[in-house]
Design a protein around this motif. Structure first.
Motif, PDB file in Angstrom:
ATOM      1  N   ALA A  50      -1.093  -4.760   0.629  1.00  0.00           N
ATOM      2  CA  ALA A  50      -1.596  -4.670  -0.733  1.00  0.00           C
ATOM      3  C   ALA A  50      -3.010  -5.208  -0.863  1.00  0.00           C
ATOM      4  CB  ALA A  50      -0.669  -5.420  -1.691  1.00  0.00           C
ATOM      5  N   GLN A  51      -3.506  -5.925   0.149  1.00  0.00           N
ATOM      6  CA  GLN A  51      -4.893  -6.351   0.149  1.00  0.00           C
ATOM      7  C   GLN A  51      -5.841  -5.187   0.403  1.00  0.00           C
ATOM      8  OE1 GLN A  51      -4.807  -9.291  -1.400  1.00  0.00           O
ATOM      9  NE2 GLN A  51      -6.222 -10.209   0.043  1.00  0.00           N
ATOM     10  N   MET A  52      -5.304  -4.064   0.858  1.00  0.00           N
ATOM     11  CA  MET A  52      -6.086  -2.843   1.098  1.00  0.00           C
ATOM     12  C   MET A  52      -7.237  -3.112   2.064  1.00  0.00           C
ATOM     13  SD  MET A  52      -6.081  -1.291  -2.803  1.00  0.00           S
ATOM     14  CE  MET A  52      -6.903  -2.763  -3.446  1.00  0.00           C
TER      15      MET A  52
ATOM     16  N   THR B  56       0.259  -2.193  12.729  1.00  0.00           N
ATOM     17  CA  THR B  56      -0.315  -2.788  11.525  1.00  0.00           C
ATOM     18  C   THR B  56      -0.911  -1.757  10.579  1.00  0.00           C
ATOM     19  OG1 THR B  56      -2.439  -3.129  12.629  1.00  0.00           O
ATOM     20  CG2 THR B  56      -0.830  -4.920  12.763  1.00  0.00           C
ATOM     21  N   SER B  57      -0.803  -0.481  10.886  1.00  0.00           N
ATOM     22  CA  SER B  57      -1.341   0.563  10.017  1.00  0.00           C
ATOM     23  C   SER B  57      -0.203   1.329   9.364  1.00  0.00           C
ATOM     24  CB  SER B  57      -2.242   1.513  10.811  1.00  0.00           C
ATOM     25  OG  SER B  57      -1.496   2.197  11.798  1.00  0.00           O
ATOM     26  N   LEU B  58      -0.549   2.093   8.347  1.00  0.00           N
ATOM     27  CA  LEU B  58       0.426   2.878   7.603  1.00  0.00           C
ATOM     28  C   LEU B  58       0.112   4.358   7.764  1.00  0.00           C
ATOM     29  CD1 LEU B  58       0.531   0.780   4.309  1.00  0.00           C
ATOM     30  CD2 LEU B  58       2.227   0.781   6.134  1.00  0.00           C
ATOM     31  N   VAL B  59       1.132   5.175   7.624  1.00  0.00           N
ATOM     32  CA  VAL B  59       0.950   6.619   7.772  1.00  0.00           C
ATOM     33  C   VAL B  59       0.479   7.211   6.452  1.00  0.00           C
ATOM     34  CG1 VAL B  59       2.725   6.740   9.559  1.00  0.00           C
ATOM     35  CG2 VAL B  59       3.365   7.091   7.173  1.00  0.00           C
ATOM     36  N   GLY B  60      -0.168   8.363   6.576  1.00  0.00           N
ATOM     37  CA  GLY B  60      -0.573   9.108   5.390  1.00  0.00           C
ATOM     38  C   GLY B  60      -1.793   8.574   4.682  1.00  0.00           C
ATOM     39  N   GLY B  61      -2.537   7.651   5.316  1.00  0.00           N
ATOM     40  CA  GLY B  61      -3.714   7.102   4.637  1.00  0.00           C
ATOM     41  C   GLY B  61      -3.379   6.268   3.428  1.00  0.00           C
TER      42      GLY B  61
ATOM     43  N   PHE C  20      -0.570   1.383  -3.441  1.00  0.00           N
ATOM     44  CA  PHE C  20      -0.552  -0.063  -3.591  1.00  0.00           C
ATOM     45  C   PHE C  20      -1.355  -0.431  -4.833  1.00  0.00           C
ATOM     46  CE2 PHE C  20       0.057   0.143   1.111  1.00  0.00           C
ATOM     47  CZ  PHE C  20       1.276  -0.510   1.156  1.00  0.00           C
ATOM     48  N   ASN C  21      -0.856  -1.450  -5.542  1.00  0.00           N
ATOM     49  CA  ASN C  21      -1.541  -1.954  -6.734  1.00  0.00           C
ATOM     50  C   ASN C  21      -1.730  -0.853  -7.778  1.00  0.00           C
ATOM     51  OD1 ASN C  21      -2.038  -4.593  -5.485  1.00  0.00           O
ATOM     52  ND2 ASN C  21      -3.521  -3.505  -4.221  1.00  0.00           N
ATOM     53  N   GLU C  22      -0.673  -0.110  -8.022  1.00  0.00           N
ATOM     54  CA  GLU C  22      -0.701   0.926  -9.055  1.00  0.00           C
ATOM     55  C   GLU C  22       0.359   0.613 -10.088  1.00  0.00           C
ATOM     56  OE1 GLU C  22      -1.155   5.737  -9.370  1.00  0.00           O
ATOM     57  OE2 GLU C  22       0.168   4.951  -7.816  1.00  0.00           O
ATOM     58  N   LEU C  23      -0.063   0.370 -11.310  1.00  0.00           N
ATOM     59  CA  LEU C  23       0.849   0.043 -12.391  1.00  0.00           C
ATOM     60  C   LEU C  23       1.646   1.272 -12.810  1.00  0.00           C
ATOM     61  CD1 LEU C  23      -1.579  -2.181 -14.464  1.00  0.00           C
ATOM     62  CD2 LEU C  23       0.389  -2.983 -13.163  1.00  0.00           C
ATOM     63  N   ASP C  24       2.730   1.028 -13.553  1.00  0.00           N
ATOM     64  CA  ASP C  24       3.638   2.120 -13.912  1.00  0.00           C
ATOM     65  C   ASP C  24       2.935   3.198 -14.728  1.00  0.00           C
ATOM     66  OD1 ASP C  24       5.718   0.887 -12.603  1.00  0.00           O
ATOM     67  OD2 ASP C  24       6.516  -0.088 -14.389  1.00  0.00           O
TER      68      ASP C  24
ATOM     69  N   ASN D 186       4.726  -3.824  -4.459  1.00  0.00           N
ATOM     70  CA  ASN D 186       3.893  -3.527  -3.289  1.00  0.00           C
ATOM     71  C   ASN D 186       4.691  -3.662  -1.997  1.00  0.00           C
ATOM     72  OD1 ASN D 186       1.469  -2.899  -4.623  1.00  0.00           O
ATOM     73  ND2 ASN D 186       0.886  -5.044  -4.774  1.00  0.00           N
ATOM     74  N   TYR D 187       5.569  -4.639  -1.942  1.00  0.00           N
ATOM     75  CA  TYR D 187       6.429  -4.760  -0.763  1.00  0.00           C
ATOM     76  C   TYR D 187       7.313  -3.525  -0.610  1.00  0.00           C
ATOM     77  CZ  TYR D 187       5.514  -9.603   0.687  1.00  0.00           C
ATOM     78  OH  TYR D 187       4.937 -10.737   1.183  1.00  0.00           O
ATOM     79  N   LEU D 188       7.862  -3.028  -1.713  1.00  0.00           N
ATOM     80  CA  LEU D 188       8.727  -1.845  -1.641  1.00  0.00           C
ATOM     81  C   LEU D 188       7.947  -0.618  -1.175  1.00  0.00           C
ATOM     82  CD1 LEU D 188      10.912  -2.205  -4.869  1.00  0.00           C
ATOM     83  CD2 LEU D 188      11.602  -2.610  -2.504  1.00  0.00           C
ATOM     84  N   VAL D 189       6.696  -0.483  -1.637  1.00  0.00           N
ATOM     85  CA  VAL D 189       5.862   0.643  -1.203  1.00  0.00           C
ATOM     86  C   VAL D 189       5.643   0.581   0.301  1.00  0.00           C
ATOM     87  CG1 VAL D 189       3.576   1.693  -1.381  1.00  0.00           C
ATOM     88  CG2 VAL D 189       4.749   0.909  -3.443  1.00  0.00           C
ATOM     89  N   ALA D 190       5.362  -0.612   0.827  1.00  0.00           N
ATOM     90  CA  ALA D 190       5.158  -0.766   2.266  1.00  0.00           C
ATOM     91  C   ALA D 190       6.453  -0.537   3.037  1.00  0.00           C
ATOM     92  CB  ALA D 190       4.598  -2.150   2.567  1.00  0.00           C
ATOM     93  N   LEU D 191       7.572  -1.032   2.531  1.00  0.00           N
ATOM     94  CA  LEU D 191       8.865  -0.809   3.190  1.00  0.00           C
ATOM     95  C   LEU D 191       9.209   0.674   3.225  1.00  0.00           C
ATOM     96  CD1 LEU D 191      10.897  -3.778   1.654  1.00  0.00           C
ATOM     97  CD2 LEU D 191      10.384  -3.471   4.082  1.00  0.00           C
TER      98      LEU D 191
END
Length: 819
Positions: free
Chosen positions: A553-555, A580-585, A374-378, A248-253
């Motif tokens: 990741a707390q969504m 504090t927000s992310l792009v692309g929804g 976020f919070n998506e398993l392989d 989840n950290y990598l997804v946010a980074l």
């Protein structure tokens, strides 16, 4: 069995640097009672541990001695639940103990085989006899294996001291691999006992059991045995946090553009790549290595809570990146040789039988991380990208270069003629194939033909890039907004090819990554050390019973939602900083997907209101389209785009648009918009028929779109956007089908349409404000046709408070006592 210590929870929560300020939920208020009964929690699986259900009151003075079941008491308190849950997930996905052990053993044997084979080929074969430069012994009429292979004694004497050094180093590495294999066997043996004893799942039943079912049983075991003693019960989100904490950290980074993905290479220009070696180094630097920001699997170092030492932390991280890069540079030749050998051995047989495999495409590591929720398993990510594979391949295959096509046709003509000539001669006289380098020429001409065929477009292909891009977006959920209505351009095609690259390009980037990775770490990743430190300080949150996790990741759509993707945000909110927000929804789309795959999850109030608001807004627009003369709105656009994906999707969209409105939908529309819409005898059905046609019914198409059993519960979610739009449908209510795939596709398209509408409204408002207030404006005009969000004034860089979450299941973590 370990009893629960007497801990002052309030004092530890106040001392926690990543503490959250929120009201405790019902489970937290019962913490004292739960901890006083930890010893009895695992005895009776049917006992809910409430005082009124006890046969003997607590204060009766009667002592009862009970002997615990050893099989059920051994998981009473697990220190490292992250590793435990990760192994449980791998155990289920890899089909049990035997498969895992065989895989571990064969990995060790593969390395030993490669070392033995290279040594044998180099020193134990008479190459002059093998290649015909020397004649076999006189009494031999033909060359035999005994003539080519040296005897063992002669072979040993041929080995040089350098080869012995290499073999010695390889033996040491092989010894470490053996120890690691033994450790993994012991760990997975414990997981096997947990599956068989605590969960009641035998290895023979693993293939018939979904991860969703395993997860529900884990939650029951937690209620009985308290694997995590810091929390009464585990939610679905807690388990996902444990397994995917670092991912989840990598997804946010990635979303914050802090990973070294794009860099410049001499003579090649900008390259977009993220090799497995680079991901391994980033994971080591940020999460698992000595000196990384995380001191263990679940806790960030305490220094990151102190605002004044971020410069020191950035310098320390910069030195760590430099050291890792220098080690990579030192080991680059060895890693390159190993990867070259490994990929050669892995793909030799495939390329011999099917050289066109190199012309196939695959999702790149960069694309997989960019498109991941976020919070998506392989396995969930794989299933989603696999559904988009066909559309992505057709989209990129629809582009062709006229110049490359002309050159390819002529090369194909020449190579085909030469290949036909050699084969004709070989059929006439088989001795032709024994001529020197003839087989090499045949192989090269075959490869040239394969490459040329991929460059020549299909003359019967219909070019529809926008429709294909819509289908891709429906499944992958994340694509830059600037691509809309520009799918036919070469720029979008080139950018998308970074997500979906040729297999040959993927293999080459992996093979040569050892020489590229050190320089990317030093020149691209190292300068971002300060930003990375600020990221960890700002976007880390403590979750009770879980540890430190990425706050995204707390969504939490209230704190991290993007205003462009919020239904209840007004235009004034767009002026607020969006650090504090992310792009692309990313936050909003992850929340929608997580609720579909985990319908039992008790989501926080803000998340529930967001999901409910989407469905109510969609119903309102559906009623508006069917009862007024205005037919075009985000929902109808989304449904029509949804219907162009395929026959099954078309049938569902057609059924939604053509179905009669239910009283519940009309009542909801009246409550949302008093007065309603004037009912018009409109041409709505005619508009529908012009855009959609279908030949199968909605129930049949839903059966075709059933969720893969690996992605969620077998019966599927019962409360979805599609069910809301269908209204009260007796057939659907009696026989709920798994429509999670179709619902998520429609939700993705609908949210993108709503966000585009929001951006257009904001831009119109900005233009009006600029016209009303002459003089220099504090807003920057959105660049290009993409409608990117305007850049607000930058916030003060001195603010780096740790963001905390108020999600329902998030309460202060007990410092570093346990996780």
């Amino acid at each position: 069995m370990m009893s629960s210590p007497n801990i002052n929870y309030s004092s530890l929560a106040e001392a926690n640097p990543f503490r959250e300020t929120e009201q405790h939920d019902e489970a937290t208020t019962k913490a004292d009672d739960a901890k006083s009964f930890t010893a009895a929690a695992h005895l009776d699986p049917l006992n809910d541990h409430e005082p009124e259900n006890e046969d003997t009151p607590r204060n009766s003075g009667i002592m009862i001695h009970m002997v615990p079941e050893t099989g059920r008491a051994r998981w009473n308190h697990i220190e490292d639940l992250d590793s435990f849950f990760s192994r449980m997930y791998n155990y289920q996905q890899k089909h049990g103990f035997q498969v895992i052990i065989l895989d571990e053993v064969f990995q060790v044997l593969e390395f030993g085989f490669v070392v033995w084979l290279l040594t044998f080929v180099t020193y134990c074969i008479r190459h002059d006899v093998l290649f015909g430069d020397a004649l076999p012994p006189p009494n031999h009429t033909k060359t035999t294996l005994s003539d080519v292979i040296r005897p063992t004694g002669e072979c040993v004497t041929q080995i040089s001291w350098f080869a012995y050094l290499v073999i010695f180093i390889a033996a040491i590495y092989l010894g470490f691999r053996l120890l690691k294999m033994i450790y993994h066997i012991t760990q997975y043996a414990d997981i096997k006992k947990f599956y068989n004893t605590a969960l009641g799942i035998e290895d023979s039943d693993l293939d018939n059991t979904t991860w969703h079912e395993v997860q529900q049983r884990i939650r029951k075991v937690q209620a009985e045995q308290h694997m995590c003693i810091d929390k009464e019960s585990l939610t679905e989100l807690d388990i996902y946090h444990r397994v995917l904490r670092f991912k989840n950290y990598l997804v946010a980074l990635m979303n914050k553009q802090l990973l070294p993905v794009r860099f410049q290479l001499p003579f090649l220009g900008e390259i977009c790549s993220l090799s497995r070696g680079m991901l391994f180094n980033i994971d080591f630097i940020l999460f698992r290595g000595p000196g990384s920001p995380f001191q263990n699997n679940w806790q960030l170092r305490d220094e990151f809570a102190v605002r004044s030492n971020q410069t020191e932390l950035a310098q320390r991280l910069s030195k760590l990146i430099l050291c890792v890069a220098l080690v990579n540079l030192l080991l680059a030749p060895v890693i390159f040789i190993w990867q070259l050998i490994y990929f050669s051995f892995s793909y030799a047989n495939i390329l011999r039988k099917e050289p066109s495999a190199l012309g196939l495409r695959t999702w790149s590591n960069y694309g997989r991380l960019y498109l991941r929720h976020f919070n998506e398993l392989d396995h969930e990510l794989d299933a989603r990208l696999n559904r988009a594979y066909e559309y992505a391949d057709r989209y990129l295959s629809s582009f062709s270069s006229p110049l490359a096509a002309v050159i390819a046709r002529n090369l194909l003509f020449v190579s085909g003629g030469l290949l036909l000539l050699i084969l004709a001669f070989g059929i006439y006289e088989e001795h032709v194939f024994q001529v020197e380098h003839v087989l090499t020429i045949i192989a090269v001409l075959t490869v040239v033909g394969v490459v040329c065929r991929t460059l020549i477009p299909d003359e019967n292909m219909i070019w529809c890039p926008e429709q294909l891009m819509t289908a891709i977006l429906a499944h992958v959920h994340y694509l830059p907004t600037e691509w809309k209505q520009h799918a036919h351009t070469a720029l979008v095609r080139n950018e998308f090819s970074n997500f979906f690259q040729f297999k040959a390009g993927y293999l080459l980037s992996e093979i040569f990554s050892p020489f590229v990775t050190p320089f990317v770490l030093i020149l691209v990743f190292r300068p971002k050390a300060m930003e990375i430190v600020k990221f960890f300080r700002t976007f880390t949150v403590s979750v009770r019973g879980v540890g430190n996790v990425c706050s995204f990741a707390q969504m939490d759509v209230r704190k991290h939602g993007n205003p462009d993707w919020q239904l209840n945000s007004d235009l004034e909110e767009f002026a607020k900083p969006q650090q504090t927000s992310l792009v692309g929804g990313k936050t909003e789309m992850s929340l929608v997907r997580f609720t579909l795959n985990n319908p039992e999850w008790q989501m926080p109030k803000e998340a529930s209101l967001f999901i409910k608001g989407i469905r109510e807004h969609a119903i309102e627009e559906l009623v508006q389209a069917k009862t007024s003369t205005i037919h075009e709105n985000p929902l109808t656009h989304s449904l029509i785009s949804f219907g162009t994906i395929g026959e099954e999707y078309c049938s569902i969209a057609n059924s939604v648009l053509a179905a009669q409105l239910s009283p519940a939908q009309m009542d909801l529309s009246q409550s949302l918009r008093p007065g309603g819409y004037p009912v018009a005898g409109s041409d709505f059905r005619q508009m529908l028929q012009q855009n959609l046609t279908a030949s199968v019914g909605p129930l049949d198409s839903m059966r075709r779109l059933r969720l893969s059993k690996a992605e969620g519960r077998l019966e599927g979610p019962a409360d979805t956007l599609l069910y809301s739009l269908y209204g009260v449908e007796p057939r659907l209510s009696k026989n709920p089908m798994s429509v999670g795939v179709a619902d998520m596709c429609l939700s993705a398209l609908y949210l993108h349409e709503l966000s585009q509408q929001k951006r257009k409204a904001r831009q119109s408002r900005i233009v009006e404000m600029e016209d009303e207030q002459p003089g220099p404006s504090h807003w920057q005009r959105p660049p290009g046709a993409g409608g990117a969000a305007p850049q607000p004034p930058a916030a003060s860089s001195s603010r780096h408070n740790v963001i905390t979450s108020k999600a329902a299941e998030s309460t202060p973590l007990l410092g570093s006592i346990r996780s």
